[in-house]
Design an enzyme around this catalytic site. Structure first.
Site, mmCIF file in Angstrom:
data_model
loop_
_atom_site.group_PDB
_atom_site.id
_atom_site.type_symbol
_atom_site.label_atom_id
_atom_site.label_comp_id
_atom_site.label_asym_id
_atom_site.label_seq_id
_atom_site.Cartn_x
_atom_site.Cartn_y
_atom_site.Cartn_z
ATOM 1 N N ASN A 203 0.853 -1.181 0.000
ATOM 2 C CA ASN A 203 0.000 0.000 0.000
ATOM 3 C C ASN A 203 0.897 1.242 0.000
ATOM 4 O O ASN A 203 2.131 1.133 -0.021
ATOM 5 C CB ASN A 203 -0.965 -0.010 1.194
ATOM 6 C CG ASN A 203 -0.244 -0.059 2.540
ATOM 7 O OD1 ASN A 203 0.879 0.421 2.677
ATOM 8 N ND2 ASN A 203 -0.897 -0.633 3.548
ATOM 9 N N TYR A 204 0.291 2.409 0.028
ATOM 10 C CA TYR A 204 1.073 3.642 -0.093
ATOM 11 C C TYR A 204 2.107 3.766 1.019
ATOM 12 O O TYR A 204 3.289 4.055 0.758
ATOM 13 C CB TYR A 204 0.135 4.854 -0.079
ATOM 14 C CG TYR A 204 0.874 6.170 0.032
ATOM 15 C CD1 TYR A 204 1.602 6.674 -1.046
ATOM 16 C CD2 TYR A 204 0.868 6.909 1.222
ATOM 17 C CE1 TYR A 204 2.289 7.878 -0.946
ATOM 18 C CE2 TYR A 204 1.542 8.103 1.326
ATOM 19 C CZ TYR A 204 2.254 8.589 0.241
ATOM 20 O OH TYR A 204 2.951 9.769 0.350
ATOM 21 N N GLU A 205 1.696 3.550 2.260
ATOM 22 C CA GLU A 205 2.630 3.729 3.371
ATOM 23 C C GLU A 205 3.767 2.715 3.316
ATOM 24 O O GLU A 205 4.909 3.039 3.655
ATOM 25 C CB GLU A 205 1.870 3.648 4.694
ATOM 26 C CG GLU A 205 0.887 4.805 4.869
ATOM 27 C CD GLU A 205 0.483 5.027 6.321
ATOM 28 O OE1 GLU A 205 0.987 4.295 7.191
ATOM 29 O OE2 GLU A 205 -0.337 5.929 6.563
ATOM 30 N N GLU A 206 3.478 1.504 2.907
ATOM 31 C CA GLU A 206 4.544 0.499 2.766
ATOM 32 C C GLU A 206 5.504 0.891 1.648
ATOM 33 O O GLU A 206 6.716 0.697 1.761
ATOM 34 C CB GLU A 206 3.920 -0.866 2.500
ATOM 35 C CG GLU A 206 3.196 -1.441 3.710
ATOM 36 C CD GLU A 206 2.223 -2.553 3.366
ATOM 37 O OE1 GLU A 206 1.714 -3.205 4.297
ATOM 38 O OE2 GLU A 206 1.970 -2.790 2.161
ATOM 39 N N ASP A 276 -7.228 -7.392 0.073
ATOM 40 C CA ASP A 276 -7.316 -8.842 -0.089
ATOM 41 C C ASP A 276 -8.065 -9.198 -1.370
ATOM 42 O O ASP A 276 -7.710 -10.150 -2.071
ATOM 43 C CB ASP A 276 -8.033 -9.466 1.112
ATOM 44 C CG ASP A 276 -7.333 -9.182 2.431
ATOM 45 O OD1 ASP A 276 -6.088 -9.107 2.429
ATOM 46 O OD2 ASP A 276 -8.016 -9.030 3.453
#
Length: 488
Positions: A203-206, A276
């Site tokens: 995701n964006y933060e990862e 998911d």
């Protein structure tokens, strides 16, 4: 095109997918609240409904079975009340518990207390330390036994202790011996760099954590876009799909321009489990030989279905098939000029920025997709004027177009970056431009401001003219020449 996608989805029934990772219970306690408690300024919620739903790796497995495939869930639960509820929820969805290991660990669970549709608090519980050695050995034995029997593998790693370094190494060894479609969703993607991964879904933060970039609230795609090669190198994956919440997703593949998809805004409390769904549909499509673009668009469509529903949900195959059929008909996307003005008025009232471009789009190729994706990023709504067959013959000569107008409209409207396509019979789209009054008029890099007969009109109407670069060695004329050469 619709029948091809429907056939692709139908082939998912033949796939066995191994899901490994952190299974958890998502519990929704829903009630009503009309007062504060006396002890503290906190709402009193009178619970009238409890809903237990598979979460984490278990939700991925639930999506896979809902999409038509046969999932094998290899994970760990406790022998506690939450573990029993999770197993019941899985069985209710037709999922096998044969590879769901039990131990003395506390089952991972997330309880959401809700007043109406509003989440008031989330309570997390469960063991998060690394699994014990004997359980790890049993897990590895199961992994070794099941991996060769599967068509694809999804890793759902929340860093809650199930995926140990030893298990990851065994996964890498198995992938080297029995190559499969392997897709990873993990908070620590760098740990899977040597696994031989097909795709990863940060995701964006990862993604910004991997890249060492600061967090920003807007224009996330533009921030991530220049770093595709770095993400591919860091993760070791062939494909990196970065999900961006309200901004959709951006997908990187070695040697290809970035691919953008777009999401419809929904309340944040309805996006639980959306990742998911995305990874499940993406994996199934890739495992059946779909291109990255097709797989991404199917994953995006499946995600759009589930985020319209409250709570953690799964996408059904029949729902996705209907979405494909609807996308093909595109009654709301393929417009004639008489309907266009109504939509423009609505977009203006909503304060949305309109981008317009036009062309033949005879044989859609990566140059077109890149160009249209870049055009969409300049505003909120992308409208494409498409030359009719007769106008193309006047412009290109006898033998063109290769594809009739109806086919070209359907293919263009299937791109997630496109909002409307409108045919026009004139040699220039000036009449359309007068209707649209675009904020931005876009053309490809083989034009200049001076060679565009429409430029003066666009600027008179208050719009800007932008020239976007084409992808090198990508053109319809070049493709036609190559095809004709093969038949000489």
């Amino acid at each position: 095109m619709s029948s091809d996608l429907l056939d692709l989805i139908d082939r998912w029934k033949s796939l066995t997918v191994l899901v490994i990772g952190d299974a958890m219970l998502d519990c929704y306690l829903t009630g009503s609240s009309d007062r504060l408690c006396r002890e503290a300024p906190a709402p009193v919620v009178a619970i009238h409904q409890r809903q237990d739903i598979p979460g984490g790796a278990a939700n991925t497995a639930a999506n896979l079975i809902s999409l038509g495939s046969k999932p094998l869930l290899l994970s760990v639960t406790g022998t506690d009340h939450e573990g029993d509820r999770l197993r019941t929820a899985l069985e209710q969805r037709g999922l096998s518990l044969a590879h769901l290991l039990q131990s003395d660990r506390a089952t991972l669970a997330k309880q959401r207390i809700m007043a109406g549709s509003q989440v008031l608090v989330r309570l997390d519980q469960g063991s998060t330390e690394a699994i014990a050695g004997d359980l790890e050995r049993t897990f590895i034995d199961q992994l070794i036994a099941q991996f060769p029997l599967c068509d694809a593998v999804i890793v759902s790693d929340y860093s809650y202790g199930v995926l140990t370094p030893r298990i990851i190494q065994v996964l890498a060894d198995l992938q080297a011996r029995f190559p499969r479609t392997v897709v990873i969703d993990s908070r620590r993607l760098e740990n899977y760099r040597t696994v031989g991964v097909t795709a990863v879904k940060p995701n964006y933060e990862e993604a910004i954590q991997l890249l060492g970039l600061p967090k920003q609230l807007q224009n996330r795609a533009e921030q991530i876009a220049p770093h595709g090669d770095r993400l591919l190198a860091i993760t070791g994956a062939a494909i990196v799909a970065v999900t961006l919440d309200l901004e959709g997703a951006i997908i990187f593949e070695a040697g290809q321009p970035p691919l953008r998809t777009y999401a419809r805004p929904v309340p944040q409390n309805q996006t639980s489990g959306a990742g998911d769904t995305f990874i499940s549909a993406l994996t199934l499509a890739l495992a059946t030989g779909a291109s990255t673009t097709t797989a991404t668009n199917l994953a995006t469509s499946a995600t759009a279905i589930v985020v319209q529903q409250p709570g953690t949900t799964a996408c059904k195959a029949e729902e996705l098939c209907q979405a494909v059929i609807d996308a093909t008909s595109r009654s709301k996307l393929i417009l004639d000029q008489s309907d266009l003005a109504t939509y423009i008025q609505q977009y203006r009232a909503a304060g949305q920025r309109i981008v317009f471009t036009n062309g033949c789009f005879d044989i859609l190729h990566p140059g077109h997709v890149t160009y249209l994706t870049q055009a969409k990023a300049l505003g909120d709504v992308l409208i494409i004027g498409v030359n009719t067959d007769e106008s193309i013959r006047q412009l290109k000569g006898i033998g063109r177009p290769i594809n009739p107008l109806s086919d070209r409209l359907i293919v263009l409207s299937a791109l997630s970056c496109v909002d409307h396509v409108v045919p026009f019979a004139e040699l220039t789209p000036k009449n359309l431009i007068r209707i649209v009054c675009p904020d931005i008029y876009v053309k490809g890099g083989d034009y200049t401001r001076e060679t565009l007969p429409e430029a003066e009109l666009v600027e008179e109407l208050g719009g800007d003219v932008r020239i976007l670069p084409y992808v090198d060695n990508r053109s319809t004329t070049r493709l036609i020449h190559q095809i004709r050469t093969l038949h000489v």
